[in-house]
Structures are given as C-alpha cells and as structure tokens.
Write a protein that holds these residues in place. Structure first.
Motif, PDB file in Angstrom:
ATOM      1  N   TYR A 202       8.122   0.692  -1.950  1.00  0.00           N
ATOM      2  CA  TYR A 202       7.153  -0.051  -2.192  1.00  0.00           C
ATOM      3  C   TYR A 202       6.095  -0.130  -1.078  1.00  0.00           C
ATOM      4  CZ  TYR A 202       9.493  -2.357  -6.190  1.00  0.00           C
ATOM      5  OH  TYR A 202       9.935  -2.591  -7.382  1.00  0.00           O
ATOM      6  N   ALA A 203       6.447   0.139   0.209  1.00  0.00           N
ATOM      7  CA  ALA A 203       5.824   0.181   1.257  1.00  0.00           C
ATOM      8  C   ALA A 203       4.583   1.140   1.457  1.00  0.00           C
ATOM      9  CB  ALA A 203       6.558   0.026   2.419  1.00  0.00           C
ATOM     10  N   VAL A 204       5.033   2.366   0.651  1.00  0.00           N
ATOM     11  CA  VAL A 204       4.015   3.255   0.682  1.00  0.00           C
ATOM     12  C   VAL A 204       2.832   2.969  -0.645  1.00  0.00           C
ATOM     13  CG1 VAL A 204       4.946   5.047   1.885  1.00  0.00           C
ATOM     14  CG2 VAL A 204       5.171   5.088  -0.647  1.00  0.00           C
ATOM     15  N   GLY A 205       3.057   2.121  -1.502  1.00  0.00           N
ATOM     16  CA  GLY A 205       2.202   1.675  -2.326  1.00  0.00           C
ATOM     17  C   GLY A 205       2.864   2.006  -3.922  1.00  0.00           C
TER      18      GLY A 205
ATOM     19  N   GLN B  87       7.312   3.494 -10.679  1.00  0.00           N
ATOM     20  CA  GLN B  87       7.334   4.454  -9.798  1.00  0.00           C
ATOM     21  C   GLN B  87       8.686   4.474  -9.091  1.00  0.00           C
ATOM     22  OE1 GLN B  87       3.583   4.249  -7.910  1.00  0.00           O
ATOM     23  NE2 GLN B  87       2.738   6.087  -8.959  1.00  0.00           N
TER      24      GLN B  87
ATOM     25  N   ARG C 225       5.416  -8.985   7.809  1.00  0.00           N
ATOM     26  CA  ARG C 225       5.753  -8.461   6.455  1.00  0.00           C
ATOM     27  C   ARG C 225       4.616  -9.306   5.463  1.00  0.00           C
ATOM     28  NH1 ARG C 225      11.035  -6.306   5.362  1.00  0.00           N
ATOM     29  NH2 ARG C 225      11.087  -7.529   3.581  1.00  0.00           N
TER      30      ARG C 225
ATOM     31  N   ASN D 233       1.619  -6.549   4.566  1.00  0.00           N
ATOM     32  CA  ASN D 233       1.454  -5.660   3.477  1.00  0.00           C
ATOM     33  C   ASN D 233       2.165  -6.306   2.142  1.00  0.00           C
ATOM     34  OD1 ASN D 233       4.195  -5.473   4.379  1.00  0.00           O
ATOM     35  ND2 ASN D 233       4.469  -3.269   4.113  1.00  0.00           N
TER      36      ASN D 233
ATOM     37  N   MET E  22       4.874  -7.663   1.504  1.00  0.00           N
ATOM     38  CA  MET E  22       6.258  -7.407   1.192  1.00  0.00           C
ATOM     39  C   MET E  22       7.083  -8.511   0.746  1.00  0.00           C
ATOM     40  SD  MET E  22       7.205  -4.338   1.471  1.00  0.00           S
ATOM     41  CE  MET E  22       8.389  -3.192   1.559  1.00  0.00           C
TER      42      MET E  22
ATOM     43  N   LEU F 185       7.850  -8.894  -3.065  1.00  0.00           N
ATOM     44  CA  LEU F 185       8.981  -8.230  -3.925  1.00  0.00           C
ATOM     45  C   LEU F 185      10.017  -9.281  -4.357  1.00  0.00           C
ATOM     46  CD1 LEU F 185       9.511  -5.334  -1.728  1.00  0.00           C
ATOM     47  CD2 LEU F 185       8.176  -5.447  -3.652  1.00  0.00           C
TER      48      LEU F 185
ATOM     49  N   ILE G  96      -0.172  -3.657  -4.250  1.00  0.00           N
ATOM     50  CA  ILE G  96      -0.209  -2.251  -4.134  1.00  0.00           C
ATOM     51  C   ILE G  96      -1.451  -1.563  -3.338  1.00  0.00           C
ATOM     52  CG2 ILE G  96      -0.253  -0.160  -5.413  1.00  0.00           C
ATOM     53  CD1 ILE G  96       1.650  -1.738  -7.639  1.00  0.00           C
TER      54      ILE G  96
ATOM     55  N   ARG H 245      -0.840  -2.264   0.170  1.00  0.00           N
ATOM     56  CA  ARG H 245      -0.095  -1.298   0.822  1.00  0.00           C
ATOM     57  C   ARG H 245      -0.624   0.161   0.879  1.00  0.00           C
ATOM     58  NH1 ARG H 245       4.389  -3.921  -3.232  1.00  0.00           N
ATOM     59  NH2 ARG H 245       4.491  -5.792  -2.268  1.00  0.00           N
ATOM     60  N   MET H 246      -1.589   0.323   0.208  1.00  0.00           N
ATOM     61  CA  MET H 246      -2.124   1.689   0.304  1.00  0.00           C
ATOM     62  C   MET H 246      -3.053   1.452   1.461  1.00  0.00           C
ATOM     63  SD  MET H 246      -2.915   3.165  -3.325  1.00  0.00           S
ATOM     64  CE  MET H 246      -1.399   3.471  -4.269  1.00  0.00           C
TER      65      MET H 246
ATOM     66  N   MET I 259       3.964   0.761   6.737  1.00  0.00           N
ATOM     67  CA  MET I 259       4.874   0.001   7.606  1.00  0.00           C
ATOM     68  C   MET I 259       6.143   1.159   7.671  1.00  0.00           C
ATOM     69  SD  MET I 259       6.794  -3.422   6.457  1.00  0.00           S
ATOM     70  CE  MET I 259       8.151  -3.903   7.540  1.00  0.00           C
TER      71      MET I 259
ATOM     72  N   TYR J 152       5.877  11.389  -0.505  1.00  0.00           N
ATOM     73  CA  TYR J 152       5.634  10.493  -1.450  1.00  0.00           C
ATOM     74  C   TYR J 152       4.688   9.657  -1.614  1.00  0.00           C
ATOM     75  CZ  TYR J 152       7.767   7.243  -4.901  1.00  0.00           C
ATOM     76  OH  TYR J 152       7.905   6.534  -5.692  1.00  0.00           O
ATOM     77  N   GLY J 153       4.078   9.200  -0.559  1.00  0.00           N
ATOM     78  CA  GLY J 153       2.907   8.469  -0.427  1.00  0.00           C
ATOM     79  C   GLY J 153       1.746   9.192  -1.277  1.00  0.00           C
TER      80      GLY J 153
ATOM     81  N   ARG K 245       2.235  11.504  -3.548  1.00  0.00           N
ATOM     82  CA  ARG K 245       2.640  11.621  -5.183  1.00  0.00           C
ATOM     83  C   ARG K 245       2.274  10.339  -5.897  1.00  0.00           C
ATOM     84  NH1 ARG K 245       4.471  16.613  -5.920  1.00  0.00           N
ATOM     85  NH2 ARG K 245       5.891  17.601  -4.596  1.00  0.00           N
ATOM     86  N   VAL K 246       2.599   9.277  -5.082  1.00  0.00           N
ATOM     87  CA  VAL K 246       2.453   7.934  -5.689  1.00  0.00           C
ATOM     88  C   VAL K 246       1.055   7.748  -6.128  1.00  0.00           C
ATOM     89  CG1 VAL K 246       2.281   5.355  -5.016  1.00  0.00           C
ATOM     90  CG2 VAL K 246       4.223   6.708  -4.789  1.00  0.00           C
TER      91      VAL K 246
END
Lengths: 315, 259
Positions: free
Chosen positions: A189-192, A197, B54, B57, B59, B62, B89, B92-93, B97, B115-116, B118-119
């Motif tokens: 989640y932290a990378v968005g 996903q 937290r 971002n 967090m 969640l 989201i 967080r972009m 963190m 991964y970041g 690819r997301v």
C-alpha cells in the motif's frame, strides 16, 4: 597461587534433587499416556487398511480390475466406470468450489466491512463446514435435480460436492490470507498500490500454497463422500462411459458428459458390499483400498505442494 | 536558531488523530517539514510519533474507524493531503515510506524495486531496468546486488534488505520519504550505512524519521521534534534541542532521566 575462597552457602541439594525427580516422573507418565492414545488411533486405522489389502489383494493386483465395467460375475467386474465417474465429478467439484470459495474468502478478508453482519457470515461459514453431508444431498436433490433440472448427472454430483467443500475452501483460503504479515500489505500500500493490486500481486500469490492445500484436502474429503451422492441418485451398475470431454473435431471440447449418468468409487464399493456373494466382497475391499490410496495420494501431494510453496517465503 | 530562508515542504496544522475506539493519539500538532532537510521525531513509546508519521501517507486509512482532524498541507501545491477528496493512493505516490523492520516482498530484488513503478502501470523493460538501477544506486545497494537482481530478496542480509526497502521507496521519485525507526532491527554497522544513506538522500527529497535512538537523531537530523502523550512539546533545529532545550521535559528525556 592462592587457593580460591569457596562459597559457603549451601541449599539442601538432596531436597532439590528429589523435587526434580518427582516433576520428571510427570513427564514420563504423560508421554506414556500420550503414546498410548496415539497408538489406539493409528493401529486401528492401520489394522483396517491391512485387513482391506489382505481381503482385496487378488483384485488389486489384476490390471483388468481397473479396465473392466461392473459385471454380474464377480471375477470379471471392474472399477472402470467408477474411476472415470469419480474423476469427472471431481473435475466439476474443483471448477465450481475453487473459484467461488477463493473469491468469497478474498472478499471476506480484504473487502468486507467489519460489522455484525460480516461476523454473522463468518460464524455461519464455519457452521456450514459442520453440516452433515446428507443434508447437502437433500438440498441438491431439491435444487439441482428438481428445480434446475440438471438430472441425476455428473454435473449435479459435482456441484453438490462443490457446495460441500465450499466452506472448507473458504476457511482454508482465509487462514492462508491471514498468515500474510501486515507489514507486507503495508509495504505494498505504501508504494501506492490499490486494494486489487495488493490482492492480485501479493495476497493471492503468497497464499497460493495454503489455498491449494485446503482445496486438495477438501477434494480428498469429497472423493470419499457417499451419502449425498446416493441421495441425488447415482447409479450403481453402469456399463458405459460418459461421452469424452475432449473430441477430435473442433471445438475439441464436449460438455455432454456433464449430463451423463455416473457412479463413483464409494458407491461402487457400497454396491459390491451389499451383495450376498463372498466373491464381490473381495471387489469391495479392493475398491476400499483404491479410495484410501487416492485420498492419501492427494493429501501427500497437498503437503508436498505446501512445502514447496513455503520454501521461498519466510515470515 | 531556525533559518527562515529554508522552504517548507509540508506542514501539519492543528493535526489531531483518533484511533478506532476513541484513543486521542495526536493533540493539535503544528509542525513544518523543511525541504531537503531531515526532521527527527523523538519521544517515549506511545507518545504518538509513529502515529504522526503514518498520517503523512494516510496509512491509518487502511484500518476502519480512524479519524483525522486538522490538516497536513503540502507545498508548493497547497494540497491538504488529509482532505477526504484526496485519494490516499495519490498521497502515497508522492510520499513513500520505509518501515521499522525490513519488509521486502517475497519476490526478486529487481521486482521489489520495480513494484512501485509496476503499480503505476510502467511495463517498459528498459525504463524499468534504468529506474531499478538508479534506485539501487541511490540506496547504495547496486554494487552488492547488480549481478544477482533476480535472486530472492530474502537472501539478503537485514541491512541489505532495509536498503532494498529504501530503494523500493526511492524508485518512484517521492517528494517526501518517511522512516519509521528504520534501524531498530539492525546491527550498528548496518545502522551507520542507513544513516549515511539518509544524509545523502536529503539532497533529493525531504525526510521525516521516527527514532528511539537519541544519538541517531542528533547525528542525522537537521530538525528535531520532541513529542509526549500526543503533543508536540518542543521543535527546533537539532543543535538547539540537544544543547539548549527550552523545556525541562525535553532536557530530561534527552539526558535519559526519563523515558
């Protein structure tokens, strides 16, 4: 060198030693009782299994037992239609229970809001796993056979067993999903990442081993189920095979087999067992061994898969 | 004293936070983060420093039932990232963190860093290769892993795993990077590496770090905030906080009389 002064406080060592001895005796007694309990269970099963093998071995070793249809004569009767029937029913069970169960579990774990309603669902999913299988048979007879008119077919049997193992698949999948640490989710989640996903890239992938294990254990249970299959009206004497699912002409797939009559291993065994003739009991014992072996193989495969999947995941 | 010429990257304005169940974890915190500086949050366990971090971002979104009050405004666009209409989201972009314990995915080193991206839908192999290399270099890990990027991340040591997590957070070019006690699970040498890395990273971005380690705050940070029971007790440049704190509580905590 000067002699070191020695400590002069001394506890009563004999008393301490006696106490330790008493406590250790408890260890010993418990391990004996535990072992006995284990042996009662294991030895009973083992005796049963060996007895089955001894009674059924003439049939077990003959190849024709696996390639012949049932017959009026015990020595030429075989398991072929039951083997094929069980396989096809399991195929339907797999494709109905797994997607439904896995998606339901993912929804419950990842998407469902946590309130009294989801608690209620959670409790009842576990309750469903404890419902006697014959109840599923009755439900299927009413729903699949009479209302939906699927007939007393492979489709009906597969869907029934699918329903039966659905709670097992849901519970196993949820367990597997829960074993993924929060830290891994938060990292994603932290990378968005969006929820989907996270589910698709992480949750499903890391819980795959656990899900597979649950599915196989559920299937191993389903393959030995007799009561619901009898309730929906499986045949006991069947001298033909369902149409092949794969054909030589386009589109190469054929779904007629779904509506075909069928029998499965435990029913074949039951039918032979209820014959008065001693010779058929040999067949029944042999069929029993085959069912147990298939179940053991499936469970063994599940353990192996879980081990392989877990090897690269450490948490 | 604080240099007034340093631009503010983000600031908390009267920020309060309530956990599900009503625990009032932050009480009206006002605090700026200066651009290209490291701000350290110190204070005893349960004082709300991780909770504060937290918020940046989102967090807390969640988990159901958590509630923010007040604002965190990012500059130069003046977005209040706590606004309901701002998607977490998106936040967080912009703000990445690094967690307390290294938490790489059970995937390859390469896939962890990628991964970041690819997301964000980036699938161009050359683009990914370049970005991964850049991030691994930025996290001072490239030389150690360049020939085994397809190895599993779990095969790295703890310190390397944490640098991998930094690379993962870095690959998406964030404006702010949050560190939640990033060295508490690491040995002294790995800790020194991470601290050195943070000092280099601040040339590119703004850093907010929670630490239990007073020496670490003194070593790496430009500004320090002392928090206690959900309140910001004292905030200023690190030298001042550590040598001439204005409040008695701050001094007691820093000198180890309390905490």
């Amino acid at each position: 060198m000067n002699p070191q002064p020695q400590a002069n406080t001394l506890k009563n060592l004999d008393e301490v030693r006696a106490m330790i001895k008493r406590h250790k005796l408890n260890d010993y007694i418990f391990s004996i009782i535990g072992l006995l309990c284990l042996m009662v269970g294991l030895l009973t099963l083992l005796t049963l299994f060996i007895d089955l093998i001894l009674s059924g071995y003439p049939k077990l070793l003959s190849a024709s037992f696996y390639t012949d249809f049932p017959s009026r004569r015990a020595d030429s009767a075989g398991l072929l239609s039951a083997l094929v029937g069980s396989s096809l029913v399991m195929l339907v069970t797999f494709f109905s229970a797994v997607p439904m169960g896995v998606m339901a579990a993912i929804y419950l774990e990842e998407y469902a809001p946590k309130n009294w309603f989801s608690d209620l669902i959670e409790i009842n999913v576990s309750n469903l796993a404890a419902v006697p299988s014959i109840i599923y048979g009755l439900l299927a007879l009413g729903l699949f056979v009479y209302i939906l008119d699927f007939g007393q077919s492979i489709l009906t049997a597969g869907l029934t067993l699918g329903l039966l193992i659905l709670p097992v698949v849901i519970v196993a999948t949820r367990e597997a999903i829960r074993s993924i640490p929060i830290a891994i989710r938060e990292a994603a989640y932290a990378v968005g990442a969006t929820k989907w996903q996270v589910v698709y890239d992480h949750v499903i992938k890391y819980s795959f081993g656990g899900i597979l294990t649950g599915v196989i254990i559920g299937m191993a249970r389903a393959i030995g189920e007799t009561a619901p299959i009898i309730t929906i009206g499986a045949l006991t004497f069947i001298a033909f095979l369902p149409p092949s699912p794969i054909t030589t002409a386009a589109p190469f797939l054929n779904f007629e087999w779904l509506s075909s009559g069928f029998t499965v291993l435990p029913i074949q065994m039951f039918s032979w067992l209820s014959r008065p003739s001693e010779a058929f009991h040999v067949n029944a014992a042999a069929a029993g061994v085959v069912i147990i072996l298939v179940t053991l193989l499936m469970n063994g495969f599940a353990i192996r898969m879980r081990y392989k999947m877990r090897k690269n995941i450490k948490w | 004293m604080m240099t007034t010429t340093t631009p503010v990257k983000a600031e908390a304005r009267n920020l309060s936070f309530f956990y599900n169940g009503g625990n009032h974890a932050l009480k009206g915190v006002n605090m700026p983060l200066y651009e290209n500086k490291i701000t350290a949050l110190i204070g005893p366990s349960g004082c709300g420093k991780s909770t504060f971090l937290r918020c940046f971002n989102r967090m807390h979104d969640l988990y159901p039932g958590n509630k923010y009050e007040g604002q965190i405004v990012m500059h130069p666009d003046n977005t209040n990232i706590l606004e309901k209409s701002v998607d977490p989201i998106e936040v967080r972009m912009r703000i990445s963190m690094v967690f307390q314990k290294p938490n790489p995915f059970p995937k390859s080193i390469y896939e962890n860093v990628a991964y970041g991206l690819r997301v964000r839908g980036e699938n161009n192999k050359r683009m990914l290769d370049d970005k991964v290399e850049e991030a691994l270099k930025g996290a001072a890990l490239w030389n150690e892993v360049k020939d085994r990027q397809q190895d599993l991340a779990f095969n790295l040591s703890g310190g390397q795993q944490q640098r991998l997590c930094i690379a993962r957070a870095l690959a998406t070019d964030p404006e702010i990077m949050l560190f939640d006690e990033p060295t508490s699970a690491l040995d002294p040498i790995a800790t020194a590496n991470i601290e050195e890395l943070m000092s280099e990273l601040k040339n590119k971005l703004t850093i907010l770090v929670v630490t239990h380690n007073m020496q670490q705050a003194a070593r790496v940070s430009d500004y320090t905030a002392y928090m206690y029971l959900g309140e910001l007790m004292e905030y200023g440049d690190t030298d001042t906080i550590f040598t001439r704190p204005t409040r008695k509580e701050t001094e007691d905590y820093i000198t180890g009389k309390f905490g």
